[in-house]
Each structure stands twice: as C-alpha cells, then as structure tokens.
Scaffold this motif. Structure first.
Motif, PDB file in Angstrom:
ATOM      1  N   ASN A 163     -19.709   2.090 -79.844  1.00  0.00           N
ATOM      2  CA  ASN A 163     -19.804   3.143 -78.840  1.00  0.00           C
ATOM      3  C   ASN A 163     -18.468   3.885 -78.820  1.00  0.00           C
ATOM      4  O   ASN A 163     -17.529   3.502 -78.116  1.00  0.00           O
ATOM      5  N   ALA A 165     -17.366   6.716 -77.711  1.00  0.00           N
ATOM      6  CA  ALA A 165     -16.844   7.322 -76.473  1.00  0.00           C
ATOM      7  C   ALA A 165     -16.176   6.260 -75.607  1.00  0.00           C
ATOM      8  O   ALA A 165     -15.115   6.494 -75.014  1.00  0.00           O
ATOM      9  N   GLU A 166     -16.775   5.066 -75.532  1.00  0.00           N
ATOM     10  CA  GLU A 166     -16.175   4.007 -74.726  1.00  0.00           C
ATOM     11  C   GLU A 166     -14.950   3.399 -75.412  1.00  0.00           C
ATOM     12  O   GLU A 166     -13.977   3.062 -74.740  1.00  0.00           O
ATOM     13  N   HIS A 168     -12.871   5.057 -77.014  1.00  0.00           N
ATOM     14  CA  HIS A 168     -11.821   6.034 -76.730  1.00  0.00           C
ATOM     15  C   HIS A 168     -11.369   5.938 -75.271  1.00  0.00           C
ATOM     16  O   HIS A 168     -10.182   5.943 -74.972  1.00  0.00           O
ATOM     17  N   ARG A 169     -12.312   5.815 -74.358  1.00  0.00           N
ATOM     18  CA  ARG A 169     -11.959   5.783 -72.927  1.00  0.00           C
ATOM     19  C   ARG A 169     -11.127   4.564 -72.562  1.00  0.00           C
ATOM     20  O   ARG A 169     -10.164   4.652 -71.811  1.00  0.00           O
ATOM     21  N   LEU A 212     -12.812  11.588 -82.270  1.00  0.00           N
ATOM     22  CA  LEU A 212     -12.189  10.762 -81.219  1.00  0.00           C
ATOM     23  C   LEU A 212     -11.110   9.852 -81.804  1.00  0.00           C
ATOM     24  O   LEU A 212     -10.239   9.371 -81.087  1.00  0.00           O
TER      25      LEU A 212
END
Ligand SMILES: C[S@@+](CC[C@H](N)C(=O)[O-])C[C@H]1O[C@@H](n2cnc3c(N)ncnc32)[C@H](O)[C@@H]1O
Ligand SMILES: [Zn+2]
Length: 284
Positions: A163, A165-166, A168-169, A212
């Motif tokens: 995942n 996006a996660e 990266h977050r 990302l």
C-alpha cells in the motif's frame, strides 16, 4: 508479553485515530475505544470483517515458520537486514507473518523497535514472541494503518501486499522502504506446485511506488540449493498453493521433488520516501 512503549506511542486508535495508551492489558484512546492484548502479546485492532482467504491460515503459518527456521532463506534475511540498516527508530513490517525478517532486522539495529502488522492473528502469535523489541498488531494493510504520520524510520515489505500511500504516510521524511519480491526463476524447479512469478513484477513495483518513492539501490539474492523433503513440503504449504495440496496428485509430485536443487531468486530494493508537493511528486 506486551507491546514495547515506543510501539504504543506510534499506534493510533483504529476507530478514531487518536493516540492510545496501555492500562493493564488494554489499549485505550481518549474516546475510550479499547482493544485487549491477546495472551500471546499481540493486539487485534480490526473492527471490520476480512474477506475469507486473505489471512494466512494456521497450517500455512506453521509451514512458513518451519521452513524459515530451516535457514533456507537466511541469505534473504541477511540482505533485508543490510538494506534496512542499523539506525534507531521504528521499523514497521507490513505483512510480517511470523516476524522472521523483522526480528532479523532488529538484531542488527539494537536501538530500534519493530511493529509487525498482519491480518493473520495466527501469524502474529508467533511474531509477538519472535523478538523482545517487537510489537504486533492485527490489521488489514489495505485500510489506513493504525499508526501516526511519519512515525517510522523504515518500512519492510517482504512478499506482502503493498500500500504505497500508507508506506509514504507512515514514513518519516527521508525514511526508507525495503521491498523483497520474487524474481522470475524463484522456486521454478517446483513448477506449478507454487505460484508462478509474474515476469513483469519489477515493472509493476516501479509503477506502484513511482511518484511516492525514489529507488535508491537494489540487490538480487540468487542461489540454488538442495531442498530436503521437509523444505519442499513446507515451502509449498506456506504459499497460496498450500490450499490445494490434495488436488491433482500434488502430494505425490511433492514427494518426488524431495532432494531437488531449488533456486531462491529475490530482489531486495531500497526506496527513499519522496517529498510530495502539489504537481511535483519527487520534490525536485
Ligand atoms: C507471503 S506472506 C509473507 C509473510 C512474511 N513477510 C514472510 O515473508 O515470512 C504474506 C503475508 O501477508 C499477510 N496478508 C495478506 N493480505 C493482507 C492484508 N490485506 N493485510 C495484512 N496482511 C495481509 C498474510 O497473512 C501473510 O502473513
Ligand atoms: Zn478511539
């Protein structure tokens, strides 16, 4: 067995995203959502049902643990540890399974703590006792993760769902993502007893992370070694094909494969978290 304090500080309530604290054997947020620690030391933060077939089952986890403890993938664990480095901080292993790789990485990073995330509670029973500086939480990686922004110095992903996006977050600025994924030729001597490796897997990895993350380095861990009957049985049973062992004479073919040379071919790549600004994904 419990969760290390530094892991608790990074965790967030999976209902309301507030910080949590531990009282006795219960994690609680300020809004009083609560999650009990299992006797085996992991915490289950899930509150939605998971589609059947997502989590590794008990026979798969037992096979994985037995196979990994045979040492057949030790060169891969060494490569993952050397890619992760020895910096202090929080290392999150996404889809940690029994915690073999995370605990190997923590051995080389004496001031780091680890968080194993996996949707399989059965796998996390093992992960929770794999290393004293490791905490384990049951979670579905496709949902927003129950951890704060920028809490991790390293994220590991070894053969598990990605995942981006996660990743990266949860990574701190400058944080590192270490991905292990099979190369064409991996376990190829076992034919269709194991899932074939998609020949465009590396390309797909690039597509999933590009924007990302910036690829920093990579190594290929390739070696061929004879597998014992037990190693053949376990490496098949720990994967998705393990569900179908009783079909198509697979057990007989499995026995026939004992003693065969088998190739381990895995790419271990390091990705640096890119600074994402509006219209400028790599922060250049
Ligand atoms: C191929 S295993 C790899 C386990 C471990 N990294 C290793 O190599 O030993 C994939 C792992 O991902 C977990 N998994 C699969 N889908 C998941 C999801 N949606 N959320 C969290 N974990 C998941 C499985 O339970 C399993 O432990
Ligand atoms: Zn809450």
């Amino acid at each position: 067995m419990s969760l290390p304090n530094r892991v608790i500080e990074a965790l967030r309530c999976s209902v309301c995203a507030e910080p949590v604290s531990l009282t006795g054997r219960t994690l609680r947020c300020e809004r009083r959502h609560s999650f009990d620690l299992a006797r085996q030391g992991y915490v289950n933060l899930l509150h939605a049902r998971i589609p059947a077939g997502t989590a590794d089952t008990a026979p798969m986890v037992d096979a994985r643990a037995a196979f990994l403890s045979s040492g057949a993938y030790a060169p891969l664990a060494d490569a993952v540890a050397s890619a992760a480095g020895s910096a202090p901080g929080l290392i999150i292993d996404a889809g940690a399974g029994p915690g073999y790789y995370l605990s190997r990485v923590l051995d080389d990073a004496p001031d780091a703590v680890g968080l194993a995330l996996d949707v399989s509670a059965i796998a996390l029973r093992r992960a929770a006792r794999a290393h004293p500086r490791l905490g384990a939480a049951v979670w579905n990686l496709w949902e927003p993760w129950p951890v704060g922004d920028g809490v991790a110095s390293v994220v590991l992903d070894v053969f598990s769902p990605r995942n981006a996006a996660e990743f990266h977050r949860v990574l701190a600025p400058g944080g590192k993502l270490v991905v292990a994924s099979p190369l064409p030729g991996h376990l190829s001597e076992l034919g269709d007893l194991v899932l074939a490796v998609d020949s465009r897997k590396e390309e797909r990895l690039e597509a999933a992370l590009g924007g990302l993350f910036v690829r920093e380095s990579g190594v290929e861990v390739v070696r061929t070694q004879p597998f014992s009957a037990a190693q053949v049985r376990d490496v098949v049973a720990m994967g998705p094909a393990g569900f179908h062992l009783d079909r198509d004479g697979r057990r007989e073919r499995l026995d026939a494969a004992a003693g065969r040379d088998v190739t381990l071919a895995v790419s271990v790549s390091v990705w640096r978290r890119a600074e994402v600004r509006e219209g400028n994904p790599e922060g250049l």
